[in-house]
Write a protein that holds these residues in place. Sequence first.
Motif, PDB file in Angstrom:
ATOM      1  N   SER A   4       0.886  -1.169   0.065  1.00  0.00           N
ATOM      2  CA  SER A   4       0.190  -0.010  -0.021  1.00  0.00           C
ATOM      3  C   SER A   4       0.853   1.341   0.075  1.00  0.00           C
ATOM      4  N   SER A   5       2.014   1.076   0.573  1.00  0.00           N
ATOM      5  CA  SER A   5       3.021   2.412   0.588  1.00  0.00           C
ATOM      6  C   SER A   5       3.391   2.672  -0.894  1.00  0.00           C
ATOM      7  N   GLU A   6       3.629   1.671  -1.730  1.00  0.00           N
ATOM      8  CA  GLU A   6       4.133   1.758  -3.103  1.00  0.00           C
ATOM      9  C   GLU A   6       3.051   2.320  -3.962  1.00  0.00           C
ATOM     10  N   LEU A   7       1.870   1.625  -4.055  1.00  0.00           N
ATOM     11  CA  LEU A   7       0.661   1.866  -5.034  1.00  0.00           C
ATOM     12  C   LEU A   7      -0.343   2.291  -3.916  1.00  0.00           C
ATOM     13  N   ILE A   8      -0.539   3.685  -3.799  1.00  0.00           N
ATOM     14  CA  ILE A   8      -1.435   4.378  -2.799  1.00  0.00           C
ATOM     15  C   ILE A   8      -2.640   4.579  -3.434  1.00  0.00           C
ATOM     16  N   LEU A   9      -3.580   4.069  -2.897  1.00  0.00           N
ATOM     17  CA  LEU A   9      -4.893   4.342  -3.557  1.00  0.00           C
ATOM     18  C   LEU A   9      -5.845   5.245  -2.462  1.00  0.00           C
ATOM     19  N   ASN A  10      -6.537   6.089  -2.994  1.00  0.00           N
ATOM     20  CA  ASN A  10      -7.480   6.906  -2.351  1.00  0.00           C
ATOM     21  C   ASN A  10      -8.723   6.038  -1.509  1.00  0.00           C
ATOM     22  N   PRO A  11      -9.574   6.764  -0.630  1.00  0.00           N
ATOM     23  CA  PRO A  11     -10.423   5.720   0.050  1.00  0.00           C
ATOM     24  C   PRO A  11     -11.577   5.331  -0.932  1.00  0.00           C
ATOM     25  N   ASP A  12     -11.672   5.860  -2.091  1.00  0.00           N
ATOM     26  CA  ASP A  12     -12.763   5.645  -3.294  1.00  0.00           C
ATOM     27  C   ASP A  12     -12.160   4.513  -4.131  1.00  0.00           C
TER      28      ASP A  12
END
Length: 289
Positions: A4-12
Motif C-alpha cells: 500500500s505504501s508503493e501503490l497508494i489508493l484513495n479511500p474511493d
Amino acid sequence: MIQSSELILNPDGSVYHLNLKPEHIAHDIIFVGDQNRVEKITQFFEKIEFSTQKREFKTQTGIYKGKRITVMSTGIGPDNIDIVINELDALVNIDFETRQPKEELTSLNIIRIGTSGSLQEDIPVDSFVMSKFGLGVDNMLRSYLIDEVSNPEMEEAFIKHTNWDLRKGKPYVIKCSEELEKIIESDKMFKGITATAGGFYGPQGRVLRLGIQDPELNSKMDNFNFEDNRITNLEMETAAIYGLSALLGHNALSLNAIIANRASGTFSIDPYKAVDELIAYTLNKLSGK
C-alpha cells in the motif's frame, strides 16, 4: 503483491495523485501541461463522460468524432511526468483488488501537445515540431533501468560535443513511438531532437541573478547533429514521457507548437492560434477523420 505504501489508493479506490479509476480513461490520451488547456481540447468533443481534478492534474474523457479520448494536464516538469505515467500504467496494468500486475498488459497511446521554444533559427514561431527523439538532461529517468530503451551512441556523442559535466548526471536519449509517428506525421512538421530540462531558468540557460555551470550550453546544443538529427527545441517533459512509456510498453509522441525562437529572440504574436491549430490537427489524426 504491491504494498500500500508503493501503490497508494484513495479511500474511493482511485489512484492517489490523479484521482482516477481504470474506467475513467481511454486508451488514447492527450497530455497538456496547463490545466486550463484541457477544456481548450475537450470543447470540441461531442460528449464528455467524465471529469475530475486533483492539484494540477485535471482529466476529462469524452468522445470526438466517435473516438474515445482522454485529455489530461500533467503540470510542469519530469517529476510530474514520473507521477502521471506510473499511475496511468497502474490503472490499466495492475489489478487494484489483488495488487498484482495483470497477466495481459495494455498499451496506451500518449500524445503530448505542448508549447516550446525553438533552438534553430530556421524553425520559426508558429511552426510545429515532432520530437523524433527525447534528449533528457533532467536526470529523472536515471532512477530506472533504461539501457534497453536508450540510445547510448547519441548520448555519448552529445556528452562529447558539449563537454558535458557528469556531476549534473548523464544525459539519456529515447526514441518516439514509430506507430504514433506514422499516424500523426505531416509534411508541415519539423522533426528532430527535443531536449528536456529539469528546470526553466538555469537548466535552460537563462540567467537572472544566478550564474550557471555552462553559459555556452545552448549554443553547443544549437549545432549538435547526430545522423542528421539536430536539437530542434528545449522544454521540460518529452524525454521523460518517452522513457517511461518505452519502459512500460506504451506508445508516446510529443508535438510542440513553437511560440518562441531562442536563436532569433522572437516570440509569437498570437501563440494561442498556433496551439489551437495543433490541437485540431492532432484530434483529427487520432480520430482518423
